[in-house]
Structures are given as C-alpha cells and as structure tokens.
Design an enzyme around this catalytic site. Structure first.
Site, PDB file in Angstrom:
ATOM      1  N   LYS A 221       0.855  -1.185   0.000  1.00 12.09           N
ATOM      2  CA  LYS A 221       0.000   0.000   0.000  1.00 12.09           C
ATOM      3  C   LYS A 221       0.892   1.237   0.000  1.00 12.09           C
ATOM      4  O   LYS A 221       1.897   1.276   0.717  1.00 12.09           O
ATOM      5  CB  LYS A 221      -0.893  -0.005   1.241  1.00 12.09           C
ATOM      6  N   ASP A 249      -0.344  -0.080  -4.457  1.00 11.09           N
ATOM      7  CA  ASP A 249      -1.779   0.208  -4.469  1.00 11.09           C
ATOM      8  C   ASP A 249      -2.030   1.499  -3.707  1.00 11.09           C
ATOM      9  O   ASP A 249      -1.737   1.589  -2.516  1.00 11.09           O
ATOM     10  CB  ASP A 249      -2.512  -0.961  -3.790  1.00 11.09           C
ATOM     11  N   GLU A 275      -1.926   0.437  -8.672  1.00  5.64           N
ATOM     12  CA  GLU A 275      -3.351   0.119  -8.530  1.00  5.64           C
ATOM     13  C   GLU A 275      -4.142   1.311  -7.981  1.00  5.64           C
ATOM     14  O   GLU A 275      -3.684   1.992  -7.069  1.00  5.64           O
ATOM     15  CB  GLU A 275      -3.445  -1.068  -7.576  1.00  5.64           C
ATOM     16  N   GLU A 302     -11.585  -2.811  -8.568  1.00  7.20           N
ATOM     17  CA  GLU A 302     -12.282  -3.298  -7.376  1.00  7.20           C
ATOM     18  C   GLU A 302     -13.486  -2.426  -7.015  1.00  7.20           C
ATOM     19  O   GLU A 302     -14.399  -2.889  -6.355  1.00  7.20           O
ATOM     20  CB  GLU A 302     -11.332  -3.461  -6.190  1.00  7.20           C
ATOM     21  N   ASP A 325     -14.125  -7.569  -9.042  1.00  5.25           N
ATOM     22  CA  ASP A 325     -14.371  -7.904  -7.642  1.00  5.25           C
ATOM     23  C   ASP A 325     -15.626  -8.760  -7.559  1.00  5.25           C
ATOM     24  O   ASP A 325     -16.571  -8.555  -8.308  1.00  5.25           O
ATOM     25  CB  ASP A 325     -14.547  -6.607  -6.855  1.00  5.25           C
ATOM     26  N   HIS A 352      -9.492  -8.508  -7.681  1.00  3.79           N
ATOM     27  CA  HIS A 352      -9.333  -8.009  -6.313  1.00  3.79           C
ATOM     28  C   HIS A 352      -9.864  -9.071  -5.357  1.00  3.79           C
ATOM     29  O   HIS A 352     -10.896  -9.692  -5.620  1.00  3.79           O
ATOM     30  CB  HIS A 352     -10.166  -6.738  -6.153  1.00  3.79           C
TER      31      HIS A 352
HETATM   32 MG    MG Z   1      -6.653  -2.528  -4.029  1.00  2.00          MG
END
Ligand code: MG
Length: 427
Positions: A221, A249, A275, A302, A325, A352
C-alpha cells in the site's frame, strides 16, 4: 418442483481495525464485514443458497436492508424455473424500475442484487453437486451468453461476438479443467503490505510470502507519504530480491497530476503495477495516468461499479490490468460480461480479493475464465490476503503461491453458522 420461501440476512462484522489489518492510504481502520444473505426453499434437499456483499464496517446495515428489500421478488417463485434461466433472474432484480432509481445499476442497490444473484448461483451449483467454476465451465456458450445483459455493451461487444469468444475456447476445456484441478491458479499476496505495519513486520511478512508461501508477487500500500513509500519499497525490494514482482496500491488517494509525479518517484523500484491511482469513476484520468507512466501498468477495478464502466476503461485504454471484484457488481452474471469484455480486448484480469470471503468467491470466476473464456493464464493472478478464511465452509487453500481448486459444491460463499453467530453485529 419447489418454491422460494424467503431469505435471511445477517450483519456480520469482524473487528479487524484493532490489528491494522487492511489499513491503506484511504481506509485506515477497516472492520471487514459481510452483508450476508441465505436464500431458502421448500425443497426436500434442505439446500440453501448463500451470498454476501463485502463492506468495511459502518454502512453494513444499509447493505443488509437493501438485500432484504429484494425478498418479495423471490418468495413464491418456482425454484427450478428460475435457476434454469439465470438471465431471467438478473432481469427480475435489475429491471425493477423503482429500485433502479437508486442506481441505476451501481452502488448499494446493485451490490445487494449481486449478493442475491450470487446466492442463487450458489444454490444452483450445490444442486448440481459442482463447485461454481466447474458448473460455469460445463455450460454451453449459448447458455452462458443467455446469462449476460448486453444492454449498453453492443457498441463494443455483441451477443454474437461473445458467442465467438466462448466457442473459440471450447476446444481444450477438458485439458484446462484438469490443469486447474492439478495445479490451481496463480495468486499474489498483499499480506505484507498494509500501511499500518511497522518495518520489522513488513520485512518479515515479505520474506515469508516468498520463501515460505511461494508467491512470486507481493503488493504494498502506498500514497500517504512519499518518503515513507520509498523507504518501505526499498525494504521490501531488499527482502525479496530483484526477481519477485512488487505491485503498489494507492487506493484512490491521488489527483491525476499528483499520481503521475508520485509514481515516477517510485519507478526505480521496478513496479509490477500501480493500482487505483485515482477516483474509480475517472476513466479519462486513468487513461492520462496510463499514458504518462507507461510501460508501468495501471490496474483498477475493485470499485468498478458495473459492466458499462468496464467497457469504457477498455475502450479508452485506461487500464492494463482489470481487477474485477466478486461483490462490487451484480454477481457472476455481470462478472461474466466483464470477463468477456476483457477477453475481447486481450486485457488480463487479476481479481481483487481479501476482505471477507472475496478470495473464496472470485477464484471461481478466474478458474472458469481460464477453462472457458480467455483460455489464458499468462500475466494473471488472483489477490490473496491471509485473513478470515477460517470462517468459511470451504476456505481458500494456497499451495506454492497458487490457489488450489475448490471441489466443494457451491460458490464458495457459505460461512460457518458459528462464525455468523459470533460476529453478528449487535451495535
Ligand atoms: Mg486494491
């Protein structure tokens, strides 16, 4: 002959925020939750269909209410007839003109429809004695396209073209099914990368992901602090070496110019993809970012609200990896439409997952895609996060960094009664 008798719903919430599991630049303290639905019939087999929507805490009660509002559409209806025509099941809910006002075809209402459609697919697969991926893989191209609503798609994908895609993949279905049963489907892990984890935990989990679990891609992240991102990427790169893919992401954190600048500042760490750089509704913004940061791929999906947005992203070359997703759109019907669109454009789908139960459910779609839609596994992998699997009747199993094929009949959606009872939210 049997009849739908009703649905039951549960507001299930896991207190994950206490461990900072799932923390990222936009979602610092998620409580992974499921707005859970079971569909009941009066059949002697005693089977029920289970589905859910994943949320991250507050608002799960709103999602539960939206699911409950769909009950009247089902009660009294013939089970065999509806399960034999899942395209009609889609229209039953999506074409409700009054409910449609709440979207149309997006957000809380559409996701609620997805939960109920997933529960119906779960019931259909349980009745057939097959895991969903194999049930879908056993359906003819004609039966599959009948499940898809081509409204709003025909400028890019017609029913005839979709049939051609599915017919092209018909030879080899048997061989690819065996391959899935023997060696599963590739995964990658986000477990090391949560923003709230300290350096020691990041490095330890990154090493474990590669050395113990056998993954060849991890994800971090990013997006809260550039210096911190560079620090964490350096640590992760040192921990896993040059041959392991590292994706990042940003969870929608940036505006378009900021995204481009930030990604360029991280590019020396050899990014597998970037992402959700910005708003999930901003197709042209993503296209601008993709153009500016090429050859680094943009990945998103997602929060892609429906098949229409998937179409536009693909038309605009605004993404290079599509991350569908399991519970964002209206169930397997709409995800089938999205898989067909991706196949037409030759764009890899890397779903995702994580949250509650998303790994369990979305793996069915990827495995089916390999057997009967794209016929391709190259550059494709399903996200994996090591949380909350123990609450499912048929939990995800990872072997050598790959998802092991589900063999239990159903859609992978069924939660253990004891878990539902223990984690039902009581305010
Ligand atoms: Mg993500």
């Amino acid at each position: 002959m049997s009849t739908f008798t009703g649905i039951t719903t549960h507001d299930v919430r896991f207190p994950t925020s206490t461990m900072l599991d799932g923390s990222d630049a936009m979602n610092p303290d998620p409580d992974y939750s499921a707005a859970y639905v079971s569909v009941h019939t009066d059949a002697d087999d005693g089977l029920e269909g289970d589905g859910f929507v994943f949320t991250i805490g507050r608002g799960n009660d709103v999602e539960v209410a939206a699911i409950k509002a769909l009950e009247d559409h089902l009660v009294g209806r013939n089970v065999e007839e509806l399960l034999a025509d899942m395209g009609a099941a889609w229209r039953l809910f999506v074409y409700d003109s009054q409910l449609r006002w709440l979207g149309p075809e997006k957000g809380v209402e559409h996701m609620a429809i997805g939960a109920v459609l997933t529960a119906l697919w779960d019931l259909k697969a349980k009745r057939a004695g097959m895991p969903l991926w194999q049930l879908l893989s056993s359906m003819s191209p004609e039966e599959l396209v009948d499940c898809v609503d081509f409204r709003y798609l025909t400028d890019v994908l017609t029913r005839t073209e979709a049939l051609e895609i599915l017919k092209r993949a018909e030879p080899g279905r048997e061989r690819r099914t065996q391959e899935i049963l023997e060696s599963g489907y590739p995964g990658y892990t986000t477990t090391p990368g949560w923003l709230g984890y300290d350096d020691e935990k990041l490095v330890r989990l990154a090493r474990e992901a590669v050395e113990v679990e056998g993954f060849n891609q991890i994800k971090l992240k990013v997006g809260a602090d550039l210096d911190e991102d560079r620090h964490r990427l350096r640590l992760a790169r040192e921990a896993v070496g040059p041959d392991i893919r590292i994706a990042v992401d940003a969870n929608q954190r940036w505006d378009v110019p900021e995204a481009i600048e930030w990604i360029r500042a991280l590019s020396e760490y050899d990014l597998a993809w970037v992402e959700e750089p910005t708003s999930p509704d901003d197709v042209l913004g993503h296209a601008a970012i993709q153009k500016a940061i090429a050859p680094i791929p943009v990945a998103t999906g997602e929060h892609m609200m429906n098949r229409v947005l998937a179409k536009q992203y693909l038309q605009a070359h605004a993404l290079s990896i599509l991350q569908m997703d399991a519970t964002r759109v209206a169930g397997p019907n709409e995800n089938l439409a999205i898989l067909l669109l991706a196949a037409k454009f030759g764009v890899p789908v890397c779903p995702h997952a994580g949250g509650v139960g998303l790994c369990e459910v979305v793996a069915h779609m990827s495995m089916f895609d390999y057997v009967a839609v794209s016929g391709n596994m190259e550059n494709r992998r399903i996200e994996y996060v090591d949380h909350l699997h123990e609450h499912f009747v048929s939990p995800t199993v990872i072997r050598n960094g790959r998802y092991v094929a589900q063999r239990t009949p159903g859609a992978g959606t069924e939660m253990l009664p004891a878990s539902i009872e223990e984690f039902t939210y009581r305010g």
